[in-house]
Design a protein around this motif. Structure first.
Motif, PDB file in Angstrom:
ATOM      1  N   PRO A  91      22.352 -30.793  18.482  1.00 46.05           N
ATOM      2  CA  PRO A  91      23.698 -31.278  18.806  1.00 46.05           C
ATOM      3  C   PRO A  91      23.979 -32.664  18.232  1.00 46.05           C
ATOM      4  CG  PRO A  91      22.761 -30.181  20.699  1.00 46.05           C
ATOM      5  CD  PRO A  91      21.664 -30.253  19.671  1.00 46.05           C
ATOM      6  N   GLU A  92      22.957 -33.497  18.143  1.00 49.54           N
ATOM      7  CA  GLU A  92      23.162 -34.843  17.598  1.00 49.54           C
ATOM      8  C   GLU A  92      23.382 -34.857  16.086  1.00 49.54           C
ATOM      9  OE1 GLU A  92      20.634 -33.779  19.525  1.00 49.54           O
ATOM     10  OE2 GLU A  92      18.722 -34.738  18.954  1.00 49.54           O
ATOM     11  N   ASP A  93      23.258 -33.703  15.438  1.00 45.70           N
ATOM     12  CA  ASP A  93      23.591 -33.596  14.011  1.00 45.70           C
ATOM     13  C   ASP A  93      25.093 -33.377  13.811  1.00 45.70           C
ATOM     14  OD1 ASP A  93      20.592 -31.700  13.585  1.00 45.70           O
ATOM     15  OD2 ASP A  93      20.913 -33.797  12.999  1.00 45.70           O
ATOM     16  N   THR A  94      25.828 -33.185  14.885  1.00 43.93           N
ATOM     17  CA  THR A  94      27.264 -32.977  14.782  1.00 43.93           C
ATOM     18  C   THR A  94      27.930 -34.200  14.164  1.00 43.93           C
ATOM     19  OG1 THR A  94      27.352 -31.474  16.668  1.00 43.93           O
ATOM     20  CG2 THR A  94      29.385 -32.630  16.102  1.00 43.93           C
ATOM     21  N   THR A 122      32.936 -32.580   5.151  1.00 43.45           N
ATOM     22  CA  THR A 122      32.930 -31.249   5.747  1.00 43.45           C
ATOM     23  C   THR A 122      32.324 -31.353   7.144  1.00 43.45           C
ATOM     24  OG1 THR A 122      32.305 -28.919   5.401  1.00 43.45           O
ATOM     25  CG2 THR A 122      30.695 -30.578   4.732  1.00 43.45           C
ATOM     26  N   GLN A 123      32.970 -30.718   8.111  1.00 40.57           N
ATOM     27  CA  GLN A 123      32.570 -30.853   9.505  1.00 40.57           C
ATOM     28  C   GLN A 123      31.410 -29.913   9.837  1.00 40.57           C
ATOM     29  OE1 GLN A 123      33.952 -32.860  12.169  1.00 40.57           O
ATOM     30  NE2 GLN A 123      32.132 -32.101  13.243  1.00 40.57           N
ATOM     31  N   VAL A 124      30.395 -30.477  10.488  1.00 35.97           N
ATOM     32  CA  VAL A 124      29.287 -29.690  11.038  1.00 35.97           C
ATOM     33  C   VAL A 124      29.279 -29.912  12.544  1.00 35.97           C
ATOM     34  CG1 VAL A 124      26.788 -29.432  11.177  1.00 35.97           C
ATOM     35  CG2 VAL A 124      27.898 -29.785   8.951  1.00 35.97           C
ATOM     36  N   THR A 125      29.361 -28.818  13.300  1.00 34.70           N
ATOM     37  CA  THR A 125      29.363 -28.895  14.744  1.00 34.70           C
ATOM     38  C   THR A 125      28.220 -28.041  15.285  1.00 34.70           C
ATOM     39  OG1 THR A 125      31.764 -29.180  14.786  1.00 34.70           O
ATOM     40  CG2 THR A 125      30.696 -28.537  16.846  1.00 34.70           C
ATOM     41  N   VAL A 126      27.347 -28.663  16.083  1.00 31.74           N
ATOM     42  CA  VAL A 126      26.190 -27.966  16.636  1.00 31.74           C
ATOM     43  C   VAL A 126      26.317 -27.962  18.157  1.00 31.74           C
ATOM     44  CG1 VAL A 126      23.688 -27.813  16.716  1.00 31.74           C
ATOM     45  CG2 VAL A 126      24.814 -28.807  14.705  1.00 31.74           C
ATOM     46  N   SER A 127      26.345 -26.784  18.721  1.00 29.26           N
ATOM     47  CA  SER A 127      26.486 -26.663  20.173  1.00 29.26           C
ATOM     48  C   SER A 127      25.129 -26.352  20.803  1.00 29.26           C
ATOM     49  CB  SER A 127      27.488 -25.571  20.515  1.00 29.26           C
ATOM     50  OG  SER A 127      27.086 -24.338  19.950  1.00 29.26           O
ATOM     51  N   SER A 128      24.972 -26.820  22.031  1.00 29.35           N
ATOM     52  CA  SER A 128      23.689 -26.617  22.724  1.00 29.35           C
ATOM     53  C   SER A 128      23.673 -25.316  23.485  1.00 29.35           C
ATOM     54  CB  SER A 128      23.438 -27.789  23.672  1.00 29.35           C
ATOM     55  OG  SER A 128      24.509 -27.897  24.596  1.00 29.35           O
TER      56      SER A 128
END
Length: 128
Positions: A91-94, A122-128
């Protein structure tokens, strides 16, 4: 003048992977110092990975400690494209990920001010 266009961002769950691409036009891509930076909401832009030409067809790559062992940058000079393979995303890579280029050699690979040309991100979104 160098133009950079990123692609490949998206939304993934923690542990997932994405491959980001940055296609360059203008300049001599094979000898250009290239890097990836990222900027999370409310935070400063930070270095992620860099690719520096050191002669012939040899490059040295540099990584931020936070991504070592998980991210890999590579080039395809025939396509004037820089890649960032991201694995085991957290998630902290978001963040918004930016590609950057410097037409002149520099030892300051990780420094934001080294780079003259930037992509749109470019958007990167990482969900937990």
């Amino acid at each position: 003048q160098v133009r950079l266009v990123e692609s490949g961002g998206g939304s993934v769950q923690a542990g997932g992977s994405l491959r980001l691409s940055c296609t360059a036009s203008g300049g001599t891509f094979s000898r250009t110092l290239m890097a990836w930076f990222r900027q999370a909401l409310g935070k400063e832009r930070e270095f992620v990975a860099g690719s520096k030409w050191i002669g012939s067809n040899v490059y040295t790559n540099t990584y931020a400690d936070s991504v070592k062992g998980r991210f890999t940058t590579s080039r395809d000079n025939a396509k004037s494209t820089l890649y960032l393979e991201t694995t085991n995303l957290k998630p902290e890579d978001t963040a918004v990920y930016y590609c950057a280029a410097s037409p002149t050699p520099s030892e300051s690979v990780t420094t934001h001010s080294t780079y003259v040309y930037w992509g749109q991100g470019t958007q990167v979104t990482v969900s937990s």
